[in-house]
Write an enzyme that holds these catalytic residues in place. Structure first.
Site, mmCIF file in Angstrom:
data_model
loop_
_atom_site.group_PDB
_atom_site.id
_atom_site.type_symbol
_atom_site.label_atom_id
_atom_site.label_comp_id
_atom_site.label_asym_id
_atom_site.label_seq_id
_atom_site.Cartn_x
_atom_site.Cartn_y
_atom_site.Cartn_z
ATOM 1 N N GLU A 128 0.845 -1.207 0.000
ATOM 2 C CA GLU A 128 0.000 0.000 0.000
ATOM 3 C C GLU A 128 0.874 1.249 0.000
ATOM 4 O O GLU A 128 0.587 2.226 -0.693
ATOM 5 C CB GLU A 128 -0.968 0.015 1.181
ATOM 6 C CG GLU A 128 -2.036 -1.056 1.124
ATOM 7 C CD GLU A 128 -2.740 -1.139 -0.227
ATOM 8 O OE1 GLU A 128 -3.162 -0.099 -0.759
ATOM 9 O OE2 GLU A 128 -2.865 -2.268 -0.752
ATOM 10 N N TRP A 164 1.745 1.852 -3.421
ATOM 11 C CA TRP A 164 0.774 2.581 -4.250
ATOM 12 C C TRP A 164 0.964 4.087 -4.084
ATOM 13 O O TRP A 164 0.790 4.869 -5.021
ATOM 14 C CB TRP A 164 -0.662 2.181 -3.883
ATOM 15 C CG TRP A 164 -1.106 0.911 -4.555
ATOM 16 C CD1 TRP A 164 -1.136 -0.334 -3.998
ATOM 17 C CD2 TRP A 164 -1.568 0.767 -5.909
ATOM 18 N NE1 TRP A 164 -1.598 -1.241 -4.927
ATOM 19 C CE2 TRP A 164 -1.872 -0.597 -6.101
ATOM 20 C CE3 TRP A 164 -1.755 1.647 -6.972
ATOM 21 C CZ2 TRP A 164 -2.359 -1.094 -7.318
ATOM 22 C CZ3 TRP A 164 -2.239 1.157 -8.182
ATOM 23 C CH2 TRP A 164 -2.522 -0.199 -8.350
ATOM 24 N N TRP A 213 -19.678 12.201 -20.556
ATOM 25 C CA TRP A 213 -20.042 12.374 -19.152
ATOM 26 C C TRP A 213 -21.381 13.120 -19.086
ATOM 27 O O TRP A 213 -21.673 13.955 -19.953
ATOM 28 C CB TRP A 213 -18.972 13.190 -18.409
ATOM 29 C CG TRP A 213 -17.615 12.573 -18.424
ATOM 30 C CD1 TRP A 213 -16.555 12.938 -19.192
ATOM 31 C CD2 TRP A 213 -17.161 11.464 -17.642
ATOM 32 N NE1 TRP A 213 -15.461 12.129 -18.945
ATOM 33 C CE2 TRP A 213 -15.815 11.216 -17.995
ATOM 34 C CE3 TRP A 213 -17.755 10.637 -16.681
ATOM 35 C CZ2 TRP A 213 -15.049 10.195 -17.419
ATOM 36 C CZ3 TRP A 213 -16.988 9.623 -16.113
ATOM 37 C CH2 TRP A 213 -15.666 9.406 -16.476
ATOM 38 N N ASN A 257 -10.906 3.218 2.492
ATOM 39 C CA ASN A 257 -10.474 3.087 1.096
ATOM 40 C C ASN A 257 -11.489 2.372 0.214
ATOM 41 O O ASN A 257 -11.796 2.821 -0.890
ATOM 42 C CB ASN A 257 -9.136 2.350 1.028
ATOM 43 C CG ASN A 257 -8.676 2.146 -0.399
ATOM 44 O OD1 ASN A 257 -8.475 3.111 -1.135
ATOM 45 N ND2 ASN A 257 -8.551 0.899 -0.816
ATOM 46 N N TRP A 298 -15.019 12.289 -13.249
ATOM 47 C CA TRP A 298 -14.258 12.015 -12.021
ATOM 48 C C TRP A 298 -13.694 13.295 -11.403
ATOM 49 O O TRP A 298 -13.462 13.356 -10.194
ATOM 50 C CB TRP A 298 -13.146 10.996 -12.278
ATOM 51 C CG TRP A 298 -12.156 11.374 -13.348
ATOM 52 C CD1 TRP A 298 -12.188 11.002 -14.651
ATOM 53 C CD2 TRP A 298 -10.980 12.199 -13.195
ATOM 54 N NE1 TRP A 298 -11.117 11.537 -15.335
ATOM 55 C CE2 TRP A 298 -10.352 12.274 -14.465
ATOM 56 C CE3 TRP A 298 -10.388 12.865 -12.135
ATOM 57 C CZ2 TRP A 298 -9.189 12.997 -14.691
ATOM 58 C CZ3 TRP A 298 -9.218 13.595 -12.347
ATOM 59 C CH2 TRP A 298 -8.633 13.658 -13.612
ATOM 60 N N TRP A 301 -8.965 8.485 -8.211
ATOM 61 C CA TRP A 301 -10.150 8.796 -9.042
ATOM 62 C C TRP A 301 -9.996 8.252 -10.449
ATOM 63 O O TRP A 301 -10.929 7.703 -11.020
ATOM 64 C CB TRP A 301 -10.428 10.301 -9.038
ATOM 65 C CG TRP A 301 -11.207 10.663 -7.810
ATOM 66 C CD1 TRP A 301 -10.694 11.129 -6.626
ATOM 67 C CD2 TRP A 301 -12.619 10.516 -7.611
ATOM 68 N NE1 TRP A 301 -11.706 11.290 -5.706
ATOM 69 C CE2 TRP A 301 -12.899 10.926 -6.286
ATOM 70 C CE3 TRP A 301 -13.669 10.088 -8.407
ATOM 71 C CZ2 TRP A 301 -14.190 10.917 -5.747
ATOM 72 C CZ3 TRP A 301 -14.955 10.075 -7.891
ATOM 73 C CH2 TRP A 301 -15.211 10.484 -6.574
HETATM 74 P P1 FAD Z 1 -3.614 2.024 5.000
HETATM 75 O O1 FAD Z 1 -4.357 0.864 4.421
HETATM 76 O O2 FAD Z 1 -3.175 1.895 6.398
HETATM 77 O O3 FAD Z 1 -2.393 2.295 4.034
HETATM 78 C C1 FAD Z 1 -1.146 2.846 4.448
HETATM 79 C C2 FAD Z 1 -0.771 4.023 3.606
HETATM 80 O O4 FAD Z 1 -0.545 3.624 2.271
HETATM 81 C C3 FAD Z 1 -1.843 5.092 3.539
HETATM 82 O O5 FAD Z 1 -1.774 5.936 4.655
HETATM 83 C C4 FAD Z 1 -1.508 5.784 2.237
HETATM 84 O O6 FAD Z 1 -0.489 6.733 2.397
HETATM 85 C C5 FAD Z 1 -0.991 4.652 1.389
HETATM 86 N N1 FAD Z 1 -2.077 4.110 0.563
HETATM 87 C C6 FAD Z 1 -2.960 3.154 0.901
HETATM 88 N N2 FAD Z 1 -3.783 2.898 -0.139
HETATM 89 C C7 FAD Z 1 -3.411 3.725 -1.140
HETATM 90 C C8 FAD Z 1 -3.874 3.929 -2.463
HETATM 91 N N3 FAD Z 1 -4.882 3.238 -2.981
HETATM 92 N N4 FAD Z 1 -3.268 4.882 -3.198
HETATM 93 C C9 FAD Z 1 -2.239 5.593 -2.713
HETATM 94 N N5 FAD Z 1 -1.749 5.429 -1.466
HETATM 95 C C10 FAD Z 1 -2.327 4.509 -0.695
HETATM 96 N N6 FAD Z 1 -5.119 8.570 -0.241
HETATM 97 C C11 FAD Z 1 -4.578 9.709 0.227
HETATM 98 O O7 FAD Z 1 -3.639 9.653 1.027
HETATM 99 N N7 FAD Z 1 -5.034 10.935 -0.182
HETATM 100 C C12 FAD Z 1 -6.063 11.067 -1.069
HETATM 101 O O8 FAD Z 1 -6.433 12.191 -1.422
HETATM 102 C C13 FAD Z 1 -6.684 9.881 -1.536
HETATM 103 N N8 FAD Z 1 -7.741 9.947 -2.375
HETATM 104 C C14 FAD Z 1 -8.314 8.783 -2.835
HETATM 105 C C15 FAD Z 1 -9.387 8.862 -3.729
HETATM 106 C C16 FAD Z 1 -9.983 7.702 -4.203
HETATM 107 C C17 FAD Z 1 -11.159 7.792 -5.164
HETATM 108 C C18 FAD Z 1 -9.502 6.443 -3.786
HETATM 109 C C19 FAD Z 1 -10.146 5.181 -4.292
HETATM 110 C C20 FAD Z 1 -8.416 6.351 -2.924
HETATM 111 C C21 FAD Z 1 -7.810 7.503 -2.434
HETATM 112 N N9 FAD Z 1 -6.723 7.456 -1.538
HETATM 113 C C22 FAD Z 1 -6.155 8.614 -1.096
HETATM 114 C C23 FAD Z 1 -6.090 6.165 -1.194
HETATM 115 C C24 FAD Z 1 -6.593 5.477 0.076
HETATM 116 O O9 FAD Z 1 -7.996 5.457 0.104
HETATM 117 C C25 FAD Z 1 -6.083 6.126 1.367
HETATM 118 O O10 FAD Z 1 -4.694 6.337 1.288
HETATM 119 C C26 FAD Z 1 -6.357 5.212 2.567
HETATM 120 O O11 FAD Z 1 -7.729 4.977 2.684
HETATM 121 C C27 FAD Z 1 -5.824 5.871 3.822
HETATM 122 O O12 FAD Z 1 -6.156 5.127 4.953
HETATM 123 P P2 FAD Z 1 -5.013 4.434 5.809
HETATM 124 O O13 FAD Z 1 -3.914 5.387 6.094
HETATM 125 O O14 FAD Z 1 -5.667 3.780 6.968
HETATM 126 O O15 FAD Z 1 -4.497 3.339 4.784
#
Ligand code: FAD
Length: 471
Positions: free
Chosen positions: A273, A276, A304, A340, A358, A381
């Site tokens: 993650e 990502w 759209w 997420n 989007w 997005w």
């Molecule tokens: P955990 O599952 O604990 O993950 C650890 C870290 O990994 C996160 O803190 C984050 O930095 C990174 N991470 C995890 N999943 C993703 C992912 N899919 N993409 C990129 N990094 C990821 N994340 C943001 O930080 N900022 C945003 O503006 C953002 N917008 C999003 C918009 C959409 C439509 C979607 C589908 C996802 C988005 N995310 C965004 C990714 C993700 O949803 C969040 O990072 C995650 O929910 C944060 O929760 P956590 O720290 O508990 O994640």
């Protein structure tokens, strides 16, 4: 003794701060500086929720500096002009900062560095937020990656994580004052953010605590449970990472310290993650237009729909009549965060069932998320919309009912954020429109039918997709 400005930006911490460390290693007295210059962020100046977080994070940083004999010198105005005036006021001969990767900021910083160096000032930047900077990884043909798995495979073969460094125990006192934090206008005037702070503690100490809580709790089982929205199954570190209150490499070291056969799968899933996040920064750097434009140009022809103000607002405020979608958008409104998987579901409903571009959703998230991050938000997005790198194919339309039955099987998440449905029997809470009598009796104020019917919306989206020729 010589002094240097350390310009804090999205690295609001004292430990593991390469710019701060570089200034100290060079023997400088450090003058910690923060410059409030939102207009330099272009159209992506931080939104309201980010500003509310930033206010508290700056307060925490200032207090951590004061505990070490220093303080944060805050200024408001053009970054270059403010740095130049601080250099003149303090006699400092150097500026250190950690790099940011948003296109508008990269262009500004390049110019600023060139100008300062041209004036005989030492201007040095470091990597303060990524495991791999966006230009460090490339395909065998020397091209940027557009697919995550080979990107991450390459990252793992070149894995070399910076060592963790404690915060300096003491710092010299800067002989210069700045603006008061209150005057930056970051904290909301109307306290709509009050609910946020029941969930979050901005600042470095809050970030460390979140990491500890995660390692002691949700890490065990993370791989299986990260998709379940009825519990805290993830680290909740995203806003802390976005504001640089914790370095990703500190997280990596903390996880690796607990590696065991039993923990392997969960740790690897978590590192992926973080991967990502790295990939998102790689994409935004190499495809800087994608914050506003489709990465896949075939979607430029996509029809759209133009939503009415009322339907867009119904989505934003969690009044679509689809419980899991409404729950997610209400969680966002109340806490500045959304799980997420729910982000994927609400985004899919907007881009596919409602067929809204989007960009509309990305904008709303930008203003309301405390972790709003240009790289992650853009990638998220575009991934859901099917227009981005390594994206979910457009024809894969999330069914919000089956998603909620699978990932919120007791409807706990739905009941928490859409409490008016709590009195309905479990089965009816996922798709209440199928139980009109129960809905009328128990939740008379909840929408009778979904804003867009699930089957009809899906069919219309797929038909529009076929017309682009992309299908
Ligand atoms: P955990 O599952 O604990 O993950 C650890 C870290 O990994 C996160 O803190 C984050 O930095 C990174 N991470 C995890 N999943 C993703 C992912 N899919 N993409 C990129 N990094 C990821 N994340 C943001 O930080 N900022 C945003 O503006 C953002 N917008 C999003 C918009 C959409 C439509 C979607 C589908 C996802 C988005 N995310 C965004 C990714 C993700 O949803 C969040 O990072 C995650 O929910 C944060 O929760 P956590 O720290 O508990 O994640």
């Amino acid at each position: 003794m010589s002094s240097a400005l350390v310009w804090f930006r999205r690295d609001l911490r004292l430990a593991d701060n390469p710019a701060l460390q570089a200034a100290l290693d060079a023997g400088h007295d450090v003058i910690p500086v923060y410059i409030h210059a939102p207009s330099e962020e272009g159209e992506w100046a931080p939104g309201a929720a980010s500003n509310a977080w930033l206010h508290r994070s700056l307060a925490a940083l200032d207090s951590d500096l004061r505990a070490r004999g220093s303080h944060l010198v805050m200024r408001q105005g053009g970054s270059l002009a403010m740095l130049q005036s601080l250099l003149a006021e303090t006699g400092a001969a150097a500026v250190f900062w950690n790099r940011r990767y948003e296109p508008a900021i990269q262009s500004r910083d390049t110019l600023l560095k060139r100008t300062l160096r041209g004036q005989g000032i030492q201007a040095d930047s470091c990597n303060g937020s990524l495991l791999f900077e966006p230009w460090q990884l490339a395909t065998q043909q020397g091209q940027p990656y557009k697919v995550f798995t080979p990107f991450w495979r390459n990252a793992l073969t070149r894995w070399k994580v910076q060592p963790a460094r404690d915060a300096p125990p003491g710092l010299s006192a800067p002989r210069v004052e700045g603006a008061r934090l209150d005057t930056l206008g970051l904290a909301p005037k109307v306290r709509w953010d009050a609910g946020f702070w029941q969930h979050w503690q901005p600042g470095e100490a809050g970030a460390r605590e979140a990491l500890e809580v995660f390692i002691d709790g949700a890490l065990a089982g993370y791989r299986q449970q990260r998709d379940l929205m009825d519990r805290v199954g993830t680290s909740l570190l995203s806003p802390h990472l976005h504001f640089g209150e914790i370095a990703p490499w500190r997280i990596v070291h903390a996880l690796e310290a607990g590696r065991s056969a039993a923990a392997d799968a969960d740790i690897d899933a978590y590192l992926r993650e973080l991967g990502w996040r790295e990939f998102a920064h790689h994409l935004l750097h190499h495809f800087p237009a994608t914050a506003g434009e489709n990465l896949n140009p075939r979607f430029d022809r996509f029809a759209w729909a133009t939503p009415s103000a009322a339907s867009l607002q119904a989505w934003q405020r969690g009044r679509t009549g689809v419980p899991i979608v409404d729950a997610g958008l209400r969680e966002l409104w109340h806490t500045g965060y959304m799980h997420n998987r729910v982000r994927m579901i609400v985004a899919s409903y907007l881009c596919k069932h409602m067929r809204v571009h989007w960009r509309e959703g990305a904008r709303w998230f930008w203003d309301t998320l405390v972790d709003a991050d240009l790289a992650n938000n853009t990638m998220g997005w575009q991934w859901v919309a099917g227009t981005g790198a390594d994206a979910a194919p457009y024809f894969r339309v999330f069914n919000p009912v089956t998603q909620s039955e699978k990932f919120d099987p007791q409807a706990r998440y739905i009941s928490r954020w859409v409490p008016e449905l709590e009195a309905l029997p479990l089965k009816a809470r996922f798709a209440p429109w199928q139980h009109p009598h129960l809905l009328a009796e128990h939740a008379p104020d909840y929408p009778r039918v979904p804003l867009v019917d699930l089957a009809a919306g899906r069919d219309a989206a797929l038909a529009a997709y076929r017309r682009t020729g992309a299908g």
